[in-house]
Design an enzyme around this catalytic site. Structure first.
Site, PDB file in Angstrom:
ATOM      1  N   ARG A  46       0.833  -1.220   0.000  1.00 35.52           N
ATOM      2  CA  ARG A  46       0.000   0.000   0.000  1.00 35.52           C
ATOM      3  C   ARG A  46       0.862   1.263   0.000  1.00 35.52           C
ATOM      4  NH1 ARG A  46      -2.229   2.088   4.398  1.00 35.52           N
ATOM      5  NH2 ARG A  46      -2.470   0.086   5.451  1.00 35.52           N
ATOM      6  N   TYR A  75     -16.897  14.391 -15.697  1.00 31.87           N
ATOM      7  CA  TYR A  75     -17.412  13.015 -15.664  1.00 31.87           C
ATOM      8  C   TYR A  75     -18.458  12.883 -14.541  1.00 31.87           C
ATOM      9  CZ  TYR A  75     -17.280   8.021 -14.574  1.00 31.87           C
ATOM     10  OH  TYR A  75     -17.618   6.729 -14.287  1.00 31.87           O
ATOM     11  N   LYS A  99      -8.804   3.553 -19.332  1.00 27.65           N
ATOM     12  CA  LYS A  99      -9.164   3.872 -20.711  1.00 27.65           C
ATOM     13  C   LYS A  99      -7.971   3.643 -21.657  1.00 27.65           C
ATOM     14  CE  LYS A  99     -12.970   4.731 -18.712  1.00 27.65           C
ATOM     15  NZ  LYS A  99     -13.066   5.710 -17.691  1.00 27.65           N
ATOM     16  N   ASP A 109      -7.883  16.540 -15.829  1.00 33.61           N
ATOM     17  CA  ASP A 109      -8.218  15.151 -16.119  1.00 33.61           C
ATOM     18  C   ASP A 109      -7.932  14.940 -17.605  1.00 33.61           C
ATOM     19  OD1 ASP A 109      -9.499  12.796 -16.895  1.00 33.61           O
ATOM     20  OD2 ASP A 109     -11.048  12.987 -15.367  1.00 33.61           O
TER      21      ASP A 109
HETATM   22  N1  PLP Z   1     -12.451  10.797 -15.612  1.00 38.89           N
HETATM   23  C1  PLP Z   1     -13.056  10.588 -16.789  1.00 38.89           C
HETATM   24  C2  PLP Z   1     -12.983  11.647 -17.857  1.00 38.89           C
HETATM   25  C3  PLP Z   1     -13.744   9.404 -17.024  1.00 38.89           C
HETATM   26  O1  PLP Z   1     -14.356   9.206 -18.210  1.00 38.89           O
HETATM   27  C4  PLP Z   1     -13.800   8.430 -15.989  1.00 38.89           C
HETATM   28  C5  PLP Z   1     -14.538   7.163 -16.189  1.00 38.89           C
HETATM   29  O2  PLP Z   1     -15.230   6.982 -17.160  1.00 38.89           O
HETATM   30  C6  PLP Z   1     -13.167   8.695 -14.777  1.00 38.89           C
HETATM   31  C7  PLP Z   1     -12.487   9.886 -14.621  1.00 38.89           C
HETATM   32  C8  PLP Z   1     -13.204   7.692 -13.653  1.00 38.89           C
HETATM   33  O3  PLP Z   1     -12.342   6.634 -13.913  1.00 38.89           O
HETATM   34  P1  PLP Z   1     -12.549   5.131 -13.341  1.00 38.89           P
HETATM   35  O4  PLP Z   1     -13.790   4.597 -13.973  1.00 38.89           O
HETATM   36  O5  PLP Z   1     -11.296   4.453 -13.787  1.00 38.89           O
HETATM   37  O6  PLP Z   1     -12.670   5.237 -11.866  1.00 38.89           O
END
Ligand code: PLP
Length: 395
Positions: free
Chosen positions: A60, A113, A210, A185
């Site tokens: 961790r 998101y 992704k 992000d």
């Molecule tokens: N940020 C964006 C732009 C996303 O599209 C997503 C998920 O679809 C996330 C953050 C969150 O990621 P995770 O699903 O890996 O927790």
């Protein structure tokens, strides 16, 4: 052997952070599948806990396979250090909680998101850390939206799922002037297409689920930034809340990263052709794609993105039922959330990724009931187009 330091991203995605000579010549990095690390003596354990001796303690707090991934990601994003997480949301929450305290304010891009939106609401309701949204279309608009208690500017670009862009250099300049950290992000771009730190932003977050993974088989997150900041997050909101990645998932990401450059080129080439097709389709009302010259953000895309990416959003002439009927007719394209996989995926943000966002806020973000988000995969673009075409013929 002459050491040739990898200078280009196409080389870094393969070599950075791993030296086979230090691991018995193993071409693939080893998976240190262990929860803990033994100390030679009690005194050594004491020194490691006191930070007086380098070395691993407990997974961790760090693990060699995870370190390899973090070093590679830091280099790809041109940051000093990186931290890997168990999900993109673990990265988003660790960074946002790490930067704020009760009474602070977070200024966000006009759209984030859905689960990030949910997290912001929760931070407000439970911890009185407020937020609001701004289109950030100009320096003046951004300055007006800031408050004395703003502790973080949080930006997605392109914004999920409307594909609007924000000017990273402009935002980084304002953040610097005001002493407010700018967090981006970068999930929709991957480090191959956009490097916010290069434009002066302070930290980058990825849902590594992704493009970084690229194969739809891992949930993971990454944060990149200055060494001191990332070290602080590692020892606070990551260590104590505990959203760490497993060594095996880190290994899968190291493997996925090796093909990032070739995958992204293909995603982008396919998306460019499909965007052209959708723009001229009579059943499509609007196409939102950063590579479209008619897109109001086209110049920003040219400035900060290497290529326009693999995502296209579009609205249909009709209503929610039309959008759902269209999705149901698709044969090759899969109905699924997530993006950046080999398979082309389609989702309906109003009822899926952004269903938690109240309708009024969704409309402010530009998400209407006919909006569909297409994550263009690696298949033949003609096969993808033919599938779209036969589905259009049924509605
Ligand atoms: N940020 C964006 C732009 C996303 O599209 C997503 C998920 O679809 C996330 C953050 C969150 O990621 P995770 O699903 O890996 O927790």
């Amino acid at each position: 052997m002459t050491e040739i330091y990898p200078t280009k991203i196409e080389t870094k995605v393969i070599h950075e952070g791993y030296d086979s000579e230090k691991h018995s010549g193993s071409l693939a990095p080893p998976i240190f599948q262990t929860s803990t690390f033994t100390f030679e003596t009690a005194e050594q354990g004491e020194k490691r806990f006191a930070g007086e001796e380098e070395g691993y303690i407990y997974t961790r707090l760090g693990n060699p396979t995870v370190t390899m991934l973090e070093e590679r990601m830091a280099a790809l994003e041109q940051g000093e250090a990186a931290l890997a997480f168990s999900s993109g949301m673990a990265a988003v929450s660790a960074i946002l909680f790490g930067l704020t305290k009760t009474g602070d304010h977070i200024l966000c891009s006009q759209g984030v998101y859905g689960c990030t939106f949910g997290l912001l609401e929760m931070m407000d309701q439970k911890y009185k850390i407020s937020h609001n949204f701004s289109a950030m279309e100009s320096r003046e608009q951004l300055l007006q939206a800031l408050r004395p208690e703003t502790a973080c500017i949080y930006v997605e670009t392109p914004i999920n799922p409307t594909m609007k862009l924000v000017d990273l250099q402009m935002i980084a300049e304002v953040g610097k002037e005001k002493g407010i950290p700018v967090v981006v992000d970068n999930t929709f771009c991957s480090p191959y297409l956009q490097n916010p730190i290069k434009f002066g932003c302070d930290a980058v977050i990825h849902s590594a689920t992704k493009y970084i993974c690229g194969h739809g088989d891992v949930i993971a997150g990454i944060a990149v930034g200055r060494k001191e900041f990332i070290g602080k997050i590692a020892m606070t909101t990551q260590k104590d809340i505990g959203g760490v990645i497993s060594p095996f998932d880190a290994w899968l990401l190291l493997r996925g990263l090796k093909t990032l450059a070739v995958r992204m080129d293909r995603h982008c080439d396919n998306a460019a052709k499909l965007a052209d097709y959708l723009v001229s389709h009579p059943k499509v009302a609007n196409v939102f794609y950063p590579g479209d010259e008619q897109n109001p953000d086209f110049q920003i895309a040219q400035k900060q993105m290497r290529k326009p990416g693999g995502l296209i959003s579009f609205t249909l002439n009709g209503n929610k039922a039309t959008a759902q009927a269209f999705m149901n007719e698709l044969k090759l394209i899969k109905i699924a959330v997530s993006l950046g996989d080999a398979e082309t995926l389609i989702q309906h943000p109003a009822t899926m990724t952004h269903a938690v966002v109240p309708k009024e806020s969704r409309e402010e973000m530009g998400i209407d009931d006919t909006l569909l988000r297409l994550s263009v995969g690696l298949e033949s673009w003609e096969d993808i187009r033919n599938d779209l075409e036969q589905a259009f013929n049924h509605i």
